[in-house]
Design an enzyme around this catalytic site. Structure first.
Site, PDB file in Angstrom:
ATOM      1  N   HIS A  93       4.075   7.139   3.736  1.00 63.06           N
ATOM      2  CA  HIS A  93       4.989   5.991   3.578  1.00 63.06           C
ATOM      3  C   HIS A  93       4.475   5.055   2.488  1.00 63.06           C
ATOM      4  CE1 HIS A  93       2.155   4.249   6.657  1.00 63.06           C
ATOM      5  NE2 HIS A  93       2.329   3.151   5.965  1.00 63.06           N
ATOM      6  N   GLU A 153       7.664   0.947   4.960  1.00 62.25           N
ATOM      7  CA  GLU A 153       7.120  -0.070   5.859  1.00 62.25           C
ATOM      8  C   GLU A 153       7.314  -1.426   5.198  1.00 62.25           C
ATOM      9  OE1 GLU A 153       2.857   0.276   6.389  1.00 62.25           O
ATOM     10  OE2 GLU A 153       2.861  -1.073   8.118  1.00 62.25           O
ATOM     11  N   HIS A 175       0.823  -1.207   0.000  1.00 61.94           N
ATOM     12  CA  HIS A 175       0.000   0.000   0.000  1.00 61.94           C
ATOM     13  C   HIS A 175       0.858   1.259   0.000  1.00 61.94           C
ATOM     14  CE1 HIS A 175       0.518  -0.758   4.412  1.00 61.94           C
ATOM     15  NE2 HIS A 175       0.653   0.557   4.481  1.00 61.94           N
TER      16      HIS A 175
END
Ligand code: CO
Length: 134
Positions: free
Chosen positions: A79, A130, A7
């Site tokens: 992020h 991440e 994502h």
């Protein structure tokens, strides 16, 4: 080591208003709100088929996205998240290569119920990364 893009997360000051932009203007299907107190955010997900967008709003006093929103009051990309097969093996390889893992270096359970870690943006082209175990 690096798997698919899971994502892209966008920090926003007003999650209802941001959800309306995606739902009403972009015609996307937006999930229910999810409060994640241990991460200091409230999130919604937008499934784009090949990946997801997460909209993040600060939750609580010490939200990790509060400082970002101070610098970017209208919101912005916060992020990107990549999947990895084995998050501890990925972390050990990155640390050995000199990359910095944020926090205590131990994976936490992320928004999708899977272990996640964050990597220092200065080590990854100015982008907070991440990692999520697949
Ligand atoms: Co994320």
């Amino acid at each position: 080591m690096l798997g698919r893009l899971n994502h892209v997360a966008i920090a926003v000051p007003d999650l209802e208003a941001a959800s309306a932009v995606y739902r009403d203007t972009l015609g996307a299907r937006v999930s229910q709100l999810q409060m994640l107190p241990e991460h200091g955010v409230t999130v919604v997900f937008i499934d784009t088929g090949n990946s997801k967008i997460e909209l993040l709003e600060p939750l609580g006093e010490n939200s990790p996205i509060a400082a970002f929103l101070d610098r970017n009051p209208a919101g912005g990309i916060h992020h990107i998240c990549y999947e990895v097969e084995d998050i501890r093996a990925a972390r050990d390889r990155l640390v050995a290569a000199g990359a910095r893992v944020l926090g205590d270096g131990q994976p936490k359970t992320g928004a999708h119920g899977k272990p996640v870690l964050f990597l220092h943006p200065k080590d990854f082209l100015g982008t907070l990364v991440e990692l999520e175990q697949r």
